[in-house]
Design a protein around this motif. Sequence first.
Motif, PDB file in Angstrom:
ATOM      1  N   UNK A 180      42.712  47.975  30.168  1.00  0.00           N
ATOM      2  CA  UNK A 180      41.478  47.349  30.498  1.00  0.00           C
ATOM      3  C   UNK A 180      41.031  47.486  32.036  1.00  0.00           C
ATOM      4  N   UNK A 181      41.953  47.919  32.971  1.00  0.00           N
ATOM      5  CA  UNK A 181      41.815  48.346  34.246  1.00  0.00           C
ATOM      6  C   UNK A 181      42.220  47.180  34.929  1.00  0.00           C
ATOM      7  N   UNK A 182      41.647  47.111  36.238  1.00  0.00           N
ATOM      8  CA  UNK A 182      42.158  46.368  37.364  1.00  0.00           C
ATOM      9  C   UNK A 182      40.852  45.372  38.023  1.00  0.00           C
ATOM     10  N   UNK A 183      41.075  44.259  38.407  1.00  0.00           N
ATOM     11  CA  UNK A 183      40.219  43.477  38.940  1.00  0.00           C
ATOM     12  C   UNK A 183      40.963  42.560  40.217  1.00  0.00           C
ATOM     13  N   UNK A 184      40.278  42.920  41.330  1.00  0.00           N
ATOM     14  CA  UNK A 184      40.590  42.175  42.650  1.00  0.00           C
ATOM     15  C   UNK A 184      39.626  40.734  42.770  1.00  0.00           C
ATOM     16  N   UNK A 185      40.421  39.842  42.803  1.00  0.00           N
ATOM     17  CA  UNK A 185      39.781  38.498  42.793  1.00  0.00           C
ATOM     18  C   UNK A 185      39.587  38.101  44.315  1.00  0.00           C
ATOM     19  N   UNK A 233      45.671  32.124  38.913  1.00  0.00           N
ATOM     20  CA  UNK A 233      45.339  33.167  39.421  1.00  0.00           C
ATOM     21  C   UNK A 233      44.486  32.745  40.836  1.00  0.00           C
ATOM     22  N   UNK A 234      45.006  33.326  41.910  1.00  0.00           N
ATOM     23  CA  UNK A 234      44.622  32.859  43.478  1.00  0.00           C
ATOM     24  C   UNK A 234      43.904  33.841  43.976  1.00  0.00           C
ATOM     25  N   UNK A 235      43.227  33.166  45.147  1.00  0.00           N
ATOM     26  CA  UNK A 235      42.313  34.349  45.718  1.00  0.00           C
ATOM     27  C   UNK A 235      43.008  35.329  46.239  1.00  0.00           C
ATOM     28  N   UNK A 236      42.872  36.419  46.289  1.00  0.00           N
ATOM     29  CA  UNK A 236      43.528  37.537  46.882  1.00  0.00           C
ATOM     30  C   UNK A 236      44.135  38.541  45.703  1.00  0.00           C
ATOM     31  N   UNK A 237      44.443  37.709  44.622  1.00  0.00           N
ATOM     32  CA  UNK A 237      45.230  38.456  43.495  1.00  0.00           C
ATOM     33  C   UNK A 237      44.398  39.873  43.105  1.00  0.00           C
ATOM     34  N   UNK A 238      45.333  40.552  42.603  1.00  0.00           N
ATOM     35  CA  UNK A 238      44.676  41.785  41.574  1.00  0.00           C
ATOM     36  C   UNK A 238      45.315  41.815  40.441  1.00  0.00           C
TER      37      UNK A 238
END
Length: 153
Positions: free
Chosen positions: A19-24, A96-101
């Motif tokens: 499903x790919x990646x997502x930077x948060x 899920x923290x800010x900056x997580x991928x």
Amino acid sequence: MTAKKWAFEDFHPGMTIDLGEKHVTAAEIVEFAREFDFQPMHLDEEAGKASLLGGLSASGWHTCSMLMRMMCDAFLLDSTSQGAPGIDYLRWKKPVLAGDTLKAASTVVATRASSSRPGLGFVTVRYSIVNQRGETVLEMQNSGMFLARGAAA
């Protein structure tokens, strides 16, 4: 619907779909929280650090929403999907923290043709999201409804 890539008969137990990646980002965490989950740990870094979560963290519902977008981009929008009757289980395992991928994957658990609606089938899928440290942050399983190739909508 026949031009769609994914139809009921294309899913098989054991198959996986990346499903790919997502930077948060911090900005999107706060934006979602202001609209939908107005808790301090989702709105403010210091409040997040003071909580059990350890920093500015995405709402669990935000994490679900990110997974939904990843599912849509990876296969749902190019499928005969007719929605889903619900979620079998959902677990938020780590914040899920800010900056997580985030990296998400799905595994087909089972398929079955509908006994009451010809041309429709149920596909049970298990989803997992891991962060850049390899930690599982979300697990979910549900069944989606898909038309068979060539079935009328």
